[in-house]
Write a protein that holds these residues in place. Sequence first.
Motif, PDB file in Angstrom:
ATOM      1  N   ALA A  11     -49.790 -60.775 -20.556  1.00 23.64           N
ATOM      2  CA  ALA A  11     -49.943 -59.813 -21.644  1.00 23.64           C
ATOM      3  C   ALA A  11     -48.607 -59.134 -21.944  1.00 23.64           C
ATOM      4  CB  ALA A  11     -51.007 -58.774 -21.270  1.00 23.64           C
ATOM      5  N   TRP A  12     -47.859 -58.838 -20.872  1.00 22.87           N
ATOM      6  CA  TRP A  12     -46.538 -58.212 -21.069  1.00 22.87           C
ATOM      7  C   TRP A  12     -45.654 -59.124 -21.917  1.00 22.87           C
ATOM      8  CZ3 TRP A  12     -41.353 -58.908 -20.513  1.00 22.87           C
ATOM      9  CH2 TRP A  12     -40.550 -57.747 -20.532  1.00 22.87           C
ATOM     10  N   LEU A  13     -45.665 -60.397 -21.574  1.00 27.06           N
ATOM     11  CA  LEU A  13     -44.817 -61.348 -22.305  1.00 27.06           C
ATOM     12  C   LEU A  13     -45.218 -61.414 -23.776  1.00 27.06           C
ATOM     13  CD1 LEU A  13     -44.574 -64.192 -19.636  1.00 27.06           C
ATOM     14  CD2 LEU A  13     -42.715 -62.702 -20.450  1.00 27.06           C
ATOM     15  N   MET A  14     -46.536 -61.428 -24.018  1.00 25.41           N
ATOM     16  CA  MET A  14     -46.981 -61.497 -25.414  1.00 25.41           C
ATOM     17  C   MET A  14     -46.631 -60.204 -26.148  1.00 25.41           C
ATOM     18  SD  MET A  14     -47.887 -64.439 -25.927  1.00 25.41           S
ATOM     19  CE  MET A  14     -48.017 -63.933 -27.633  1.00 25.41           C
ATOM     20  N   GLY A  15     -46.725 -59.091 -25.409  1.00 27.70           N
ATOM     21  CA  GLY A  15     -46.319 -57.816 -26.009  1.00 27.70           C
ATOM     22  C   GLY A  15     -44.851 -57.862 -26.402  1.00 27.70           C
ATOM     23  N   ALA A  16     -44.039 -58.413 -25.511  1.00 27.58           N
ATOM     24  CA  ALA A  16     -42.610 -58.510 -25.789  1.00 27.58           C
ATOM     25  C   ALA A  16     -42.361 -59.418 -26.986  1.00 27.58           C
ATOM     26  CB  ALA A  16     -41.873 -59.034 -24.559  1.00 27.58           C
ATOM     27  N   ALA A  17     -43.114 -60.528 -27.046  1.00 26.30           N
ATOM     28  CA  ALA A  17     -42.963 -61.438 -28.193  1.00 26.30           C
ATOM     29  C   ALA A  17     -43.313 -60.713 -29.487  1.00 26.30           C
ATOM     30  CB  ALA A  17     -43.860 -62.664 -28.004  1.00 26.30           C
ATOM     31  N   GLY A  18     -44.397 -59.953 -29.441  1.00 26.26           N
ATOM     32  CA  GLY A  18     -44.789 -59.175 -30.619  1.00 26.26           C
ATOM     33  C   GLY A  18     -43.692 -58.198 -31.005  1.00 26.26           C
ATOM     34  N   GLY A  19     -43.096 -57.569 -30.001  1.00 24.81           N
ATOM     35  CA  GLY A  19     -42.022 -56.616 -30.262  1.00 24.81           C
ATOM     36  C   GLY A  19     -40.830 -57.302 -30.925  1.00 24.81           C
ATOM     37  N   ALA A  20     -40.526 -58.501 -30.423  1.00 26.00           N
ATOM     38  CA  ALA A  20     -39.398 -59.240 -31.007  1.00 26.00           C
ATOM     39  C   ALA A  20     -39.684 -59.557 -32.470  1.00 26.00           C
ATOM     40  CB  ALA A  20     -39.174 -60.537 -30.225  1.00 26.00           C
ATOM     41  N   TYR A  21     -40.926 -59.949 -32.752  1.00 25.49           N
ATOM     42  CA  TYR A  21     -41.299 -60.219 -34.146  1.00 25.49           C
ATOM     43  C   TYR A  21     -41.117 -58.971 -35.004  1.00 25.49           C
ATOM     44  CZ  TYR A  21     -44.122 -60.461 -38.293  1.00 25.49           C
ATOM     45  OH  TYR A  21     -44.533 -60.356 -39.585  1.00 25.49           O
ATOM     46  N   VAL A  22     -41.532 -57.822 -34.458  1.00 27.82           N
ATOM     47  CA  VAL A  22     -41.428 -56.574 -35.214  1.00 27.82           C
ATOM     48  C   VAL A  22     -39.975 -56.339 -35.631  1.00 27.82           C
ATOM     49  CG1 VAL A  22     -41.535 -54.052 -34.969  1.00 27.82           C
ATOM     50  CG2 VAL A  22     -43.473 -55.454 -34.249  1.00 27.82           C
ATOM     51  N   LEU A  23     -39.046 -56.542 -34.680  1.00 29.62           N
ATOM     52  CA  LEU A  23     -37.631 -56.310 -34.992  1.00 29.62           C
ATOM     53  C   LEU A  23     -37.142 -57.269 -36.081  1.00 29.62           C
ATOM     54  CD1 LEU A  23     -36.145 -55.656 -31.445  1.00 29.62           C
ATOM     55  CD2 LEU A  23     -36.658 -54.011 -33.269  1.00 29.62           C
ATOM     56  N   TRP A  24     -37.539 -58.532 -35.952  1.00 29.58           N
ATOM     57  CA  TRP A  24     -37.129 -59.527 -36.933  1.00 29.58           C
ATOM     58  C   TRP A  24     -37.676 -59.180 -38.325  1.00 29.58           C
ATOM     59  CZ3 TRP A  24     -40.025 -63.019 -39.874  1.00 29.58           C
ATOM     60  CH2 TRP A  24     -39.263 -63.984 -40.559  1.00 29.58           C
ATOM     61  N   GLN A  25     -38.971 -58.829 -38.360  1.00 29.22           N
ATOM     62  CA  GLN A  25     -39.611 -58.527 -39.639  1.00 29.22           C
ATOM     63  C   GLN A  25     -39.002 -57.268 -40.260  1.00 29.22           C
ATOM     64  OE1 GLN A  25     -42.169 -60.507 -41.140  1.00 29.22           O
ATOM     65  NE2 GLN A  25     -41.567 -59.231 -42.867  1.00 29.22           N
ATOM     66  N   LEU A  26     -38.639 -56.327 -39.401  1.00 28.40           N
ATOM     67  CA  LEU A  26     -38.018 -55.090 -39.875  1.00 28.40           C
ATOM     68  C   LEU A  26     -36.724 -55.424 -40.611  1.00 28.40           C
ATOM     69  CD1 LEU A  26     -38.282 -51.984 -39.701  1.00 28.40           C
ATOM     70  CD2 LEU A  26     -36.962 -52.069 -37.596  1.00 28.40           C
TER      71      LEU A  26
END
Lengths: 716, 716
Positions: A11-26
């Motif tokens: 779950a941590w890894l998926m959370g981190a992946a989601g976070g990375a997406y957020v930065l990219w989309q931003l």
Amino acid sequence: MLHASASVVIAWLMGAAGGAYVLWQLKQVLSCEQGNDTMREISAAIQEGASAFLGREYRILAVFVAIVAVIMTIFLQWQSALCFVVGAVASAGAGYLGMYVAVRANVRTAAAASHGLHEGLRVAFGSGAIMGMSVVSFSLLGMTTLYLVFSGNANQLVYVTGFGFGASSIALFARVGGGIYTKAADVGADLVGKVEQGIPEDDPRNPAVIADNVGDNVGDVAGMGADLFESYSGSIIAAATLGAAFGGDAAGAFIGLPFLVAAVGVLSSLFGIYIVIGEEWDQGINTFIGKLPAAIGGVAAQGFKFIKSHLAQIDENASLAELLATLRRSVWGASVAVLGLSLLAVLLAGVSIYYWLVILAGLIAGNAIAYVTEYYTSYTEKPTQGISEATQTGAATTIIQGLAVGMMSTVLPVLIVAVAILISIWLGMKADGTIAAGLYAVALSGVGMLSTLGVTLATDAYGPVADNAGGIAEMSHLPHEVRLRTDALDSLGNTTAATGKGFAIGSAVLTALALLAAYVAAAKVENLNVLSPTMLPGVLIGAMLPYLFSALTMMAVGRAAHQIVLEVRRQFREIPGLMEGTGKPDYKACVGISTESALHQMILPGALAVVVPLVVGFVLGKEALAGLLIGATASGFLLAVMMANAGGAWDNAKKWIETGEYGGKGSDAHKAAVVGDTVGDPFKDTSGPALNILIKLMSIVSLVFASAFGSGWLSF
Amino acid sequence: MLHASASVVIAWLMGAAGGAYVLWQLKQVLSCEQGNDTMREISAAIQEGASAFLGREYRILAVFVAIVAVIMTIFLQWQSALCFVVGAVASAGAGYLGMYVAVRANVRTAAAASHGLHEGLRVAFGSGAIMGMSVVSFSLLGMTTLYLVFSGNANQLVYVTGFGFGASSIALFARVGGGIYTKAADVGADLVGKVEQGIPEDDPRNPAVIADNVGDNVGDVAGMGADLFESYSGSIIAAATLGAAFGGDAAGAFIGLPFLVAAVGVLSSLFGIYIVIGEEWDQGINTFIGKLPAAIGGVAAQGFKFIKSHLAQIDENASLAELLATLRRSVWGASVAVLGLSLLAVLLAGVSIYYWLVILAGLIAGNAIAYVTEYYTSYTEKPTQGISEATQTGAATTIIQGLAVGMMSTVLPVLIVAVAILISIWLGMKADGTIAAGLYAVALSGVGMLSTLGVTLATDAYGPVADNAGGIAEMSHLPHEVRLRTDALDSLGNTTAATGKGFAIGSAVLTALALLAAYVAAAKVENLNVLSPTMLPGVLIGAMLPYLFSALTMMAVGRAAHQIVLEVRRQFREIPGLMEGTGKPDYKACVGISTESALHQMILPGALAVVVPLVVGFVLGKEALAGLLIGATASGFLLAVMMANAGGAWDNAKKWIETGEYGGKGSDAHKAAVVGDTVGDPFKDTSGPALNILIKLMSIVSLVFASAFGSGWLSF
């Protein structure tokens, strides 16, 4: 059987992946063009107002968080206090980020909409996706990090409960404060601008127009983000806690399962987002596939081609109906993906396959409630058209009909939730034989219902951005077609928002009940007999709290709006040439007053939600508190659905008339419909949604302090 | 220790005494002068309409009663079915008698008011006293007779429960049917008459004016009478049943006590009535004293003189304030008398003195709720004035503020009831050590709260008579001062009605909870754990039912009113010279439509209240049904108080403006206030009060069928 920590790490890894997406989309959103100088100027004013509000709000909440953290350290342990602070900061962070991007995406959406509907949607939905994905990533990252930090400690899950408490506290204040702000500014701007001065909505001459636009962001974006942040966290915590309590030897698997489901939900949400705005990803995906070993790469490339050919991404010249279909497909696609992947999660966790059916039940129930919500609030359906018809005999019948529709609309959601509970308990008992397993299943179905939050929140949160973009287009005199496009996007957002609301309220009830069950286990409440001496008074008091809370928040909107009305009237009276467009209104004064009064009015209802369960728990004892939670959950659920749907139905009944029915805009019927819409505003945007949080906050306060309650000072 | 049958016989005797008083008072009222021919003609039309409505209503209910009686005979025993029929007939009889005298007292009140305020009050209050005393006498006579008929049978109390079921069924239909009728006619008459044609209220040219006046009688008189008949019967049955269940060897005393308290309540109510309209009794009392042996007679004569000198009966030229003080004194006097006499009852029954404190707690709680109700709905207080202030910014803010006040007004009544329950349980456990004794005490405090019903109902039921008298005065063009006097009596009635409403809702909750406890004992519900599988869904479904019920009744009012609007418009359009006063309106057509549609709309909500508990009990089992009752009681209590008080506050906020505040009659503020008042009408006179009955009816249905429920077809 997967160890709990392993699931949590996933779950941590998926959370981190989601976070990375957020930065990219931003980065993507911020790189869009910002339009002309006037637009930038207006947008800057909105940004400034929103930042100022959130800054001041968070400063007040910091004091609250500090006080509660000290109390928790004294009565409980520092670890719980730490988790509480982290939860509060993470929730505030997600809210802030959502607001940060929304107030920048609005002007970019307006600029993009100059080129076409699809371009506008891309920017606005990108902003919504950032909100949605940052909520789920921040929540997952926060909980899993804390869980891993405390690993080895027997109380590790108890501590993590503090995270949920922190998130809930911020959520309640953010919803109430933001809700009061947005409706006070809205009502205040309309009452003087539209009614008294006869100028249109979003007219730059109206001194409250910027405050109104700020309100959309601090209420509908930051407030809603914090709200769903806590729903999401609460459902996972409740399931994990119940899993730990009943699981015995297999506890690790049961604790891990909700985290795994959330993890696959992140992936599925990304898939859903891809369906709407994934074109930019294609090149990256193809590059990635190209780097794979030839054998796998060939299959992957063919697979990707196959998927793409069936996804039918949005055409450049898509009509509104096509856009809506795409948004629907994205939510449904994510749901299907979750179902497939969570079967994998259940197998991986090594628990009974029945739990997969539980997740399925939760997802179906969420979608069913969403469907009912849409039926009762959409102007293409009978209930809302009935309200439109009632406008013909005046404001009074409009109100009566709207309230009746709101009340009627509670029936099916209650039955759906009741059936979901019955099925979940039945499946849980079937799988592991105990009622505890059944209650765990209820919590798990709540997790299932919210697993696609990343994308459902995206479809919900882009609406206010489009709304704001419309305001900016109006104020900066962009061509009329731009406004028409942003209006179309906004109304699309209103339709999809119904889905989000259905999931939010349904999951709130399941989560509150699961938290109640966790509280009962944690507080070792032995006498749960509904006829025990203090239980009945507890139920009655609990049932009353949502009414008190709604009364306070509605009155707060009234008072705050009144202050804005006075200020706007003052400016029209004292600033020369304001009506003629030669004088410049003092937007900042209205923003300041909205901020001041919303924050001032937020404190009492917010504090009440934390203090009352503690008082009842200490004075009347833990049985009475259990009764209070039951009463509050049942009564709050009903009132929340009633208020949200009545508000939505009034809003759309007005819009139905504005399409030309019953005389259209300006007719007597329309005037009556406006009364309904105005009454519905605090219903659907302030009091109603805050009740979702109230019932969970009270449950989680009780759970966190469970060990501290005794049989009550007034013991029998 | 008094045997149960002895207490019951005493109650029978007091019931008979009350019945005798009713007959005597009836003769007094009917012998008053009836005014001129026009007045008689109008009154005859109202009588005809009311009789026709009740006749048709009772014919429909006879079918319902027959079906249920057959079902009861099959599933239970013929004795229960017999008691059910007797309860239904007694309740209908009390309602019919109340209506019979009210439609005759109205014209006599108008005639008497020509001579003075006091004369008007005497006739109207006499009519109210007949209603009040016939309710308590018929109820006591019915229950005690059945109890004595079945004496020796072990199930004698179980059978008598059927009486309560019969009374509740009639009450619900009468409240809903009457409530729809009165508000549909009222709203329909106002919408066309006042708003469209601009003619005043009660104008004889309005074709719906007679229907409107009929409505006051079938709704506020017959409906309310049936309502309180069932509250009164239900509270006594609940207490007696719980007494039988826990009392062991002393069961007889515990069964008898509620009957004894009711018996002394009859005496005390007569005393209260004497304070207001007792002058006629003096001669009789003196004659009686004269016949006593000299020694006793002398003391009695001096005592009577002493009492009279301290009672300060109404002066012929009493002001409105003096009349209000007298009415207050009569309720308080009766309360004090009950306290003194029930101490005697407790001693006579031979139970712990703590039970006297329980009765005291009930009476204080009832008065406290009444005080709160008055505070929130009186225009001399801040909450209602706040609504008046909100009218300045339009109808929307008026509605928001009114709803907020209604919600806020639930807080104190809930706390008062919660404290009354806690104190009662604590005292009961103190007295007899078990939680069962505590629950018995809750029921007993409900009996205490309603013991003075004979007089509180009188102060409540004379209001509609005065209202009708005003209508007759207007229509028959009596001098303006007569209308002013009847208006004064009417507004006096509105104030004292708040007291009645406080007692009604407070006792409804206590009675419903006591019936729930009796149901749990009778159905042998073993698993009352709130986290048992079916309990939570039960609670949610229960909490939803008041919303569904309110939605149905509010929509029913809307539909019925719409039909009347169409008919009134038709008459204004098609009858030549109607507006000019040369054409004669067809009153009967409106009366017929009101009757038809009210009866038609009454069936679904009424049937729902009986059917849903049975369905849940059979399908989900007796635990789920217990949950349903808890959820419905808590949620229904809140919604009922909210609706009743919001409705009352809107009504009086309008009246406050009509005294000249914020521009007075005809101002924009007044128009906004009229919207609030119209929304409040179905709140306070249809949906709100019907919820009181709903929660008790569902409890009593469950109790009656308790033995038939199992663990549910969907057993876990």
